[in-house]
Design a protein around this motif. Structure first.
Motif, mmCIF file in Angstrom:
data_model
loop_
_atom_site.group_PDB
_atom_site.id
_atom_site.type_symbol
_atom_site.label_atom_id
_atom_site.label_comp_id
_atom_site.label_asym_id
_atom_site.label_seq_id
_atom_site.Cartn_x
_atom_site.Cartn_y
_atom_site.Cartn_z
ATOM 1 N N ALA A 88 9.169 -1.778 -13.609
ATOM 2 C CA ALA A 88 9.413 -2.998 -12.830
ATOM 3 C C ALA A 88 8.121 -3.770 -12.588
ATOM 4 N N ASP A 89 7.007 -3.066 -12.518
ATOM 5 C CA ASP A 89 5.735 -3.735 -12.232
ATOM 6 C C ASP A 89 5.255 -4.586 -13.405
ATOM 7 N N GLN A 90 5.816 -4.394 -14.598
ATOM 8 C CA GLN A 90 5.514 -5.290 -15.703
ATOM 9 C C GLN A 90 5.966 -6.713 -15.384
ATOM 10 N N LEU A 91 6.991 -6.829 -14.547
ATOM 11 C CA LEU A 91 7.493 -8.142 -14.138
ATOM 12 C C LEU A 91 6.892 -8.588 -12.817
ATOM 13 N N LEU A 92 6.796 -7.662 -11.861
ATOM 14 C CA LEU A 92 6.342 -8.030 -10.523
ATOM 15 C C LEU A 92 4.827 -8.191 -10.436
ATOM 16 N N ALA A 93 4.084 -7.432 -11.247
ATOM 17 C CA ALA A 93 2.623 -7.524 -11.313
ATOM 18 C C ALA A 93 1.968 -7.325 -9.949
ATOM 19 N N LEU A 94 2.317 -6.225 -9.292
ATOM 20 C CA LEU A 94 1.756 -5.896 -7.983
ATOM 21 C C LEU A 94 0.691 -4.801 -8.056
ATOM 22 N N ASP A 95 0.300 -4.437 -9.254
ATOM 23 C CA ASP A 95 -0.693 -3.375 -9.450
ATOM 24 C C ASP A 95 -0.266 -2.072 -8.770
ATOM 25 N N LEU A 96 0.966 -1.687 -8.976
ATOM 26 C CA LEU A 96 1.483 -0.497 -8.306
ATOM 27 C C LEU A 96 0.811 0.802 -8.749
ATOM 28 N N PRO A 97 0.264 0.902 -9.966
ATOM 29 C CA PRO A 97 -0.407 2.165 -10.336
ATOM 30 C C PRO A 97 -1.844 2.267 -9.818
ATOM 31 N N ARG A 98 -2.299 1.369 -8.997
ATOM 32 C CA ARG A 98 -3.721 1.280 -8.646
ATOM 33 C C ARG A 98 -4.267 2.563 -8.035
ATOM 34 N N GLU A 99 -3.473 3.283 -7.270
ATOM 35 C CA GLU A 99 -3.983 4.453 -6.549
ATOM 36 C C GLU A 99 -3.882 5.750 -7.339
ATOM 37 N N ILE A 100 -3.357 5.691 -8.560
ATOM 38 C CA ILE A 100 -3.223 6.920 -9.337
ATOM 39 C C ILE A 100 -4.605 7.500 -9.643
ATOM 40 N N GLY A 101 -4.771 8.773 -9.341
ATOM 41 C CA GLY A 101 -6.032 9.442 -9.605
ATOM 42 C C GLY A 101 -7.078 9.285 -8.520
ATOM 43 N N ARG A 102 -6.798 8.492 -7.503
ATOM 44 C CA ARG A 102 -7.764 8.322 -6.437
ATOM 45 C C ARG A 102 -7.484 9.313 -5.301
ATOM 46 N N PRO A 103 -8.504 9.677 -4.543
ATOM 47 C CA PRO A 103 -8.273 10.588 -3.408
ATOM 48 C C PRO A 103 -7.285 9.970 -2.433
ATOM 49 N N ARG A 104 -6.409 10.783 -1.935
ATOM 50 C CA ARG A 104 -5.420 10.301 -0.970
ATOM 51 C C ARG A 104 -6.064 10.047 0.382
ATOM 52 N N ARG A 105 -5.505 9.073 1.043
ATOM 53 C CA ARG A 105 -6.019 8.751 2.380
ATOM 54 C C ARG A 105 -5.479 9.754 3.380
ATOM 55 N N GLY A 106 -6.289 10.068 4.378
ATOM 56 C CA GLY A 106 -5.871 11.028 5.389
ATOM 57 C C GLY A 106 -4.918 10.445 6.372
ATOM 58 N N ARG A 122 0.828 -1.205 0.000
ATOM 59 C CA ARG A 122 0.000 0.000 0.000
ATOM 60 C C ARG A 122 0.864 1.256 0.000
ATOM 61 N N ARG A 123 1.990 1.226 0.710
ATOM 62 C CA ARG A 123 2.887 2.390 0.716
ATOM 63 C C ARG A 123 3.438 2.647 -0.684
ATOM 64 N N TRP A 124 3.878 1.600 -1.381
ATOM 65 C CA TRP A 124 4.396 1.778 -2.729
ATOM 66 C C TRP A 124 3.331 2.333 -3.669
ATOM 67 N N ARG A 125 2.113 1.844 -3.549
ATOM 68 C CA ARG A 125 1.044 2.351 -4.417
ATOM 69 C C ARG A 125 0.773 3.829 -4.155
ATOM 70 N N GLU A 126 0.782 4.215 -2.892
ATOM 71 C CA GLU A 126 0.557 5.621 -2.553
ATOM 72 C C GLU A 126 1.709 6.490 -3.053
ATOM 73 N N LEU A 127 2.937 5.979 -2.957
ATOM 74 C CA LEU A 127 4.080 6.731 -3.457
ATOM 75 C C LEU A 127 4.039 6.863 -4.974
ATOM 76 N N VAL A 128 3.690 5.773 -5.658
ATOM 77 C CA VAL A 128 3.586 5.826 -7.123
ATOM 78 C C VAL A 128 2.535 6.859 -7.538
ATOM 79 N N ALA A 129 1.403 6.905 -6.826
ATOM 80 C CA ALA A 129 0.369 7.900 -7.124
ATOM 81 C C ALA A 129 0.886 9.312 -6.869
ATOM 82 N N GLU A 130 1.672 9.469 -5.811
ATOM 83 C CA GLU A 130 2.247 10.787 -5.507
ATOM 84 C C GLU A 130 3.277 11.183 -6.557
ATOM 85 N N TRP A 131 4.146 10.253 -6.936
ATOM 86 C CA TRP A 131 5.167 10.545 -7.948
ATOM 87 C C TRP A 131 4.539 10.841 -9.307
#
Length: 273
Positions: free
Chosen positions: A255-273, A192-201
């Protein structure tokens, strides 16, 4: 060059002579009338990682064959495997076809010796280590091999099923993987941290991928599917203050093309407080 340790010969061998080659993967799967256990899921995951590396990085065509107990099965259940982003097999066949090839904890790779279609093929055997679950949060450390832990059990605890994919990828594929609910919870937190960071980046200006880290991830996958080394490279990139956010974003998505962890999942979603 994609290299992997062949347990039959005891040697590290090259897989696939070049683009256009066809690889066949034979991986053991569950009987159609029951969910996959952890050992079977790990075998399917290792086969999936081999497939993604062969296709995405080396231009190989892969035909995945699921070998299941029983005869006459046109399809095998895909529920738990699909939840772990394991791509479905093109074929399902009853064990022990190919004769004597697939054991309970090994994957068979068939690859041509040379690119020409009429060339003979060679078989490689990839060992998959056992999975042990330690009931730490139940007050004990007595492990039970391949316990009845399902994806639904993870969901009941509020854990993303792909946390299991991350946790298993944190171990070398041929070695024993010891899991516990706290280990899976830690993997869920990291995911979840990686997904949030990817969305932030993603909100920063795009920059070229970090060549050094991208090369490290590629080299790790090519060196006997060393997924723990690939994950270490990404953790180092995450913490490197010298790398621009846009570069981290592109590197993690690649890298997620290989790892397949759905790292872009949080892009465009409201950030958690």
């Amino acid at each position: 060059m994609f290299r992997i340790y062949d347990t039959r010969t005891g040697q590290v061998v090259q897989i696939g002579p070049g683009p256009g080659s066809v690889l066949r993967l034979y991986a053991p799967g569950p009987a159609p009338d029951r969910p996959a256990n952890l050992g079977e899921l790990r075998s399917l995951l290792v086969a999936d990682l081999i497939r993604r590396n062969a296709e995405h990085r080396h231009g190989l065509t892969v035909v995945a064959c699921l070998v299941v107990p029983g005869a006459g099965n046109d399809e095998a259940p895909a529920g738990d495997a699909a939840a772990l982003n394991i791509r479905p097999a093109e074929r399902t066949m009853p064990a022990p076809e190919p004769a004597g090839a697939v054991g309970p904890a090994e994957i068979i790779i068939e690859a041509p010796l040379r690119p020409a279609a009429d060339q003979a093929t060679v078989r490689r055997t990839v060992r998959v280590g056992p999975v042990m679950l330690t009931g730490r949060d139940a007050g004990g450390r007595v492990p039970h091999e391949e316990p009845a832990v399902s994806v639904s059990a993870m969901a009941d605890r509020g854990l993303d099923p792909l946390a299991m994919r991350l946790a298993l990828a944190s171990h070398q594929h041929g070695e024993q993987a010891e899991l516990a609910w706290d280990v899976l919870a830690d993997a869920d937190h990291a995911l979840r941290r990686w997904r949030e960071l990817v969305a932030e980046w993603a909100e920063s200006p795009s920059k070229p991928m970090c060549a050094e880290v991208t090369a490290q991830v590629a080299a790790a996958f090519d060196a006997d599917l060393d997924t723990p080394a690939a994950l270490r490279a990404l953790r180092g990139l995450e913490q490197d203050p010298q790398i621009p956010p846009g570069s981290k974003f592109e590197s993690f998505l690649h890298a997620d093309q290989l790892l397949a962890l759905d790292l872009p999942r949080e892009i465009g979603r409201p950030r958690r407080g």
